[in-house]
Write an enzyme that holds these catalytic residues in place. Structure first.
Site, PDB file in Angstrom:
ATOM      1  N   GLU A 256       0.936  -1.272  -0.043  1.00  0.00           N
ATOM      2  CA  GLU A 256      -0.089   0.152   0.006  1.00  0.00           C
ATOM      3  C   GLU A 256       0.856   1.163   0.027  1.00  0.00           C
ATOM      4  O   GLU A 256       1.474   1.560   1.213  1.00  0.00           O
ATOM      5  CB  GLU A 256      -0.791   0.215   1.133  1.00  0.00           C
ATOM      6  N   CYS A 295      -3.083   8.474   3.426  1.00  0.00           N
ATOM      7  CA  CYS A 295      -2.696   7.835   2.074  1.00  0.00           C
ATOM      8  C   CYS A 295      -3.978   8.271   1.137  1.00  0.00           C
ATOM      9  O   CYS A 295      -3.598   8.143  -0.029  1.00  0.00           O
ATOM     10  CB  CYS A 295      -2.656   6.447   2.184  1.00  0.00           C
TER      11      CYS A 295
HETATM   12  P1  NAP Z   1       8.436   4.745   4.682  1.00  0.00           P
HETATM   13  O1  NAP Z   1       9.440   5.596   5.147  1.00  0.00           O
HETATM   14  O2  NAP Z   1       8.342   3.998   3.536  1.00  0.00           O
HETATM   15  O3  NAP Z   1       8.293   3.894   6.144  1.00  0.00           O
HETATM   16  C1  NAP Z   1       7.455   2.732   6.155  1.00  0.00           C
HETATM   17  C2  NAP Z   1       7.693   1.625   6.929  1.00  0.00           C
HETATM   18  O4  NAP Z   1       8.800   1.083   6.420  1.00  0.00           O
HETATM   19  C3  NAP Z   1       8.382   2.154   8.463  1.00  0.00           C
HETATM   20  O5  NAP Z   1       7.817   1.550   9.461  1.00  0.00           O
HETATM   21  C4  NAP Z   1       9.623   2.033   8.125  1.00  0.00           C
HETATM   22  O6  NAP Z   1      10.265   2.016   9.422  1.00  0.00           O
HETATM   23  C5  NAP Z   1       9.945   0.896   7.349  1.00  0.00           C
HETATM   24  N1  NAP Z   1      11.110   0.643   6.687  1.00  0.00           N
HETATM   25  C6  NAP Z   1      11.714   1.569   6.021  1.00  0.00           C
HETATM   26  N2  NAP Z   1      12.895   1.184   5.450  1.00  0.00           N
HETATM   27  C7  NAP Z   1      12.775  -0.115   5.687  1.00  0.00           C
HETATM   28  C8  NAP Z   1      13.693  -1.450   5.363  1.00  0.00           C
HETATM   29  N3  NAP Z   1      14.932  -1.335   4.849  1.00  0.00           N
HETATM   30  N4  NAP Z   1      13.318  -2.370   5.720  1.00  0.00           N
HETATM   31  C9  NAP Z   1      12.185  -2.706   6.595  1.00  0.00           C
HETATM   32  N5  NAP Z   1      11.185  -1.710   6.757  1.00  0.00           N
HETATM   33  C10 NAP Z   1      11.587  -0.407   6.530  1.00  0.00           C
HETATM   34  O7  NAP Z   1       7.152   5.696   4.615  1.00  0.00           O
HETATM   35  P2  NAP Z   1       6.487   6.391   5.616  1.00  0.00           P
HETATM   36  O8  NAP Z   1       7.289   7.923   5.664  1.00  0.00           O
HETATM   37  O9  NAP Z   1       6.331   5.694   7.082  1.00  0.00           O
HETATM   38  O10 NAP Z   1       4.946   6.720   5.023  1.00  0.00           O
HETATM   39  C11 NAP Z   1       4.443   7.647   4.330  1.00  0.00           C
HETATM   40  C12 NAP Z   1       4.132   7.007   3.027  1.00  0.00           C
HETATM   41  O11 NAP Z   1       3.414   5.971   3.128  1.00  0.00           O
HETATM   42  C13 NAP Z   1       3.542   7.902   1.835  1.00  0.00           C
HETATM   43  O12 NAP Z   1       4.115   7.819   0.769  1.00  0.00           O
HETATM   44  C14 NAP Z   1       2.084   7.156   2.007  1.00  0.00           C
HETATM   45  O13 NAP Z   1       1.354   7.526   0.744  1.00  0.00           O
HETATM   46  C15 NAP Z   1       2.340   5.899   2.207  1.00  0.00           C
HETATM   47  N6  NAP Z   1       1.066   5.524   2.898  1.00  0.00           N
HETATM   48  C16 NAP Z   1       0.339   4.641   2.128  1.00  0.00           C
HETATM   49  C17 NAP Z   1      -1.021   3.863   2.855  1.00  0.00           C
HETATM   50  C18 NAP Z   1      -1.740   3.300   2.035  1.00  0.00           C
HETATM   51  O14 NAP Z   1      -2.568   2.594   2.652  1.00  0.00           O
HETATM   52  N7  NAP Z   1      -1.344   3.132   0.597  1.00  0.00           N
HETATM   53  C19 NAP Z   1      -1.246   4.219   3.998  1.00  0.00           C
HETATM   54  C20 NAP Z   1      -0.331   5.262   4.863  1.00  0.00           C
HETATM   55  C21 NAP Z   1       0.698   5.617   4.194  1.00  0.00           C
HETATM   56  P3  NAP Z   1      10.969   2.917  10.125  1.00  0.00           P
HETATM   57  O15 NAP Z   1      10.083   4.101  10.553  1.00  0.00           O
HETATM   58  O16 NAP Z   1      11.798   2.371  11.442  1.00  0.00           O
HETATM   59  O17 NAP Z   1      12.065   3.640   9.270  1.00  0.00           O
END
Ligand code: NAP
Length: 517
Positions: A256, A295
């Protein structure tokens, strides 16, 4: 400072050194710290698979539903404390916090009811038996059974409560143990929910784990019957999808990700009509709710060319009324962004949009209420006007994950369909109209590019929660940029955690086998 531990292998684990500090984004005050240094990810996953899987699979859907109901209740009983944490660590208003926390308990309760409906069974039949030869005896029956691995849930920072609840509800009802990994920066609510679930001993040992802090090598230890459900940025998703064991062992992955959601005002919806008012209400709510960090939030607003100036004026007036500041201050109606990184990203995104469109609202002085001078991650609600939808680029390509939207003018239904589709696949689009023919043209023109299309018409405008609300009865997800994933959708949400298998054989034998399951 409070330490947010992980719960793995049936025990709480506090990482050594290198702790990540969680802050209040309104004041930048430290709240807690989390570290996963030294955590044995392989052992955590094995424990979940081996200790948590069998007892869950031994339960019927109705019994698993009872577990979800207990989880929902424990969250609801502790609602006030969770709302307080959500406001402090997430930066949202109380209403934003409710959206997350009540979303978690509500989704768990919905799946608890579904478990009750599915009753005393452990397998799901997928369709009817089909005759496979000339005679009637040799038949096939598709069935769905829980995968015998572990479900790893990696969540985004914006919904620590709901993100946990909606994923766990489907996995546990399907019969899979879970390892939940909330985003580190806003993990407090997820951590507290985990504490409540563990303290209340709701789930069998091993069926629920939480990793509070960076994921480290977690994904590298996944195996063939495991699943990974990820919510977050598209680039993180691409990294995870390419990790060797995920590719080699065909680990099932659901993503997602980003989405440039659209709201389309129909040519018939005149200013002052109920449909037009619903459109203004929903767009305003989506720009500002959770400070635009949803999102599903509307990023692109399409209006017929003749009404676009009025739309800009009306939205501009509503957005200018928001009081930005520390959500614990009474008059504040929009809080800060969740992290310093978010603030940098949103500011960069605003600059990118400003290079090709006209700023209408958001350029004023920013003096957040109730905040020490210079502190906090604040932006104003920001609205752009884009008059040339065909030539605009950034607005169709770059998701600014904050209180920011653009109004684009269109001339005909066919143009708006083409322009909306330039978003490259989205979670949701909404159409505000009472003209059945135009709705048909637009809805069917854009539906294959979206997980959900919401039609808001005058007679039901006051019954709808708005397109930004994900309801468990319908699917959540979308193609292309949105990640290609699919969650929820009632019983459909269980498919990801189940293996579909075609049983083929003697009708009477298969009926007996399926009856037993
Ligand atoms: P993100 O930086 O991609 O992080 C998401 C998750 O991935 C966090 O728990 C992060 O952990 C983890 N993560 C990062 N690098 C990783 C790795 N190498 N291995 C395993 N896990 C890893 O995204 P975000 O800033 O939290 O969220 C914003 C984005 O999410 C926006 O683009 C939004 O559109 C999208 N979003 C989509 C939905 C949907 O349902 N489609 C819902 C909500 C948000 P850490 O925090 O520990 O780094």
């Amino acid at each position: 400072m409070q330490v947010l531990a992980s719960y793995v292998c049936g025990a709480w684990f506090e990482g050594k050194g290198n702790a990540h500090v969680l802050v209040n984004p309104a004041t930048e005050e430290p709240l807690a710290q989390a570290s996963t240094e030294g955590l044995d990810h392989a052992a955590a996953l094995s424990f979940a698979r081996e200790r948590g899987g069998p007892p869950l699979r031994a339960l019927t859907f109705a019994e698993r539903g009872d577990l979800l109901r207990a989880m929902s209740r424990v969250i609801h009983t502790n609602r006030d404390g969770l709302l307080d944490l959500a406001m402090k660590n997430g930066g949202g208003t109380r209403s934003d916090a409710k959206f997350d926390v009540d979303g978690a308990s509500g989704t768990l309760a919905y799946y608890a009811d579904l478990g009750k409906e599915l009753g005393p069974r452990k397998l799901l039949l997928d369709g009817e038996t089909v005759q496979l030869s000339r005679g009637p005896r040799f038949v096939g029956q598709h069935v769905l059974l829980p995968r015998r691995g572990v479900a790893v849930h990696i969540n985004a920072f914006n919904f620590p409560g709901w993100g946990l609840g909606e994923k766990v509800a489907c996995a546990v009802l399907a019969g899979m143990p879970v390892v939940v990994k909330p985003a580190t920066s806003t993990a407090f609510v997820a951590f507290r929910i985990a504490e409540l679930i563990v303290e209340a001993k709701i789930l069998p040992e091993g069926a629920f784990s939480i990793i509070t802090g960076p994921a480290g090598t977690l994904v590298e230890h996944l195996q063939g019957e495991d699943v990974l459900s990820f919510t977050g940025g598209g680039s993180t998703a691409a990294t995870l999808r390419a990790i060797a064991p995920v590719v080699r062992d065909s680990v099932r992955v659901n993503v997602e990700a980003d989405s440039l959601n659209s709201a389309i005002l129909g040519a018939d919806a005149e200013p002052g009509s109920d449909t037009y008012d619903a459109f203004l209400r929903d767009v305003t709510r989506d720009i500002t709710q959770k400070t635009g960090q949803k999102c599903t939030a509307i990023r692109r607003v399409f209006a017929p060319r003749a009404v676009a100036p009025q739309v800009l004026e009306d939205l501009g007036a509503r957005l200018s009324e928001f009081v930005v500041g520390d959500p614990s201050a009474e008059r504040v109606t929009m809080g800060p962004l969740a992290t310093a990184q978010q603030l940098r990203d949103v500011r960069a995104g605003i600059e990118r949009l400003a290079a090709e469109s006209k700023l209408v609202v958001g350029d004023g002085p920013l003096e957040p209420l109730g905040v020490p001078r210079g502190k906090g991650y604040f932006v104003l609600p920001t609205l752009f006007a884009q008059t040339d939808a065909a030539r605009a680029k950034a607005v169709h390509e770059h998701e600014v994950f904050g209180p920011v939207a653009s109004v684009l003018s269109y001339d005909a239904a066919a143009d708006v369909v083409a322009a909306v589709r330039r978003g490259g696949g989205g979670l949701v689009a909404s159409i505000y109209s009472d003209d059945r023919r135009a709705i048909g043209d637009i809805a069917l023109g854009i539906a294959s590019a979206h997980g959900r299309v919401v039609v808001v018409s005058a007679k039901i405008a006051d019954q709808m929660p708005g397109p930004g609300t994900v309801l468990p009865q319908s699917i959540h997800g979308g193609p292309g940029r949105a990640g290609g994933g699919e969650e929820l959708g009632g019983v459909r949400g269980l498919s990801f955690y189940s293996q579909r298998s075609a049983l083929q054989g003697d009708r009477a034998i298969l009926e007996a086998v399926c009856e037993k399951g």
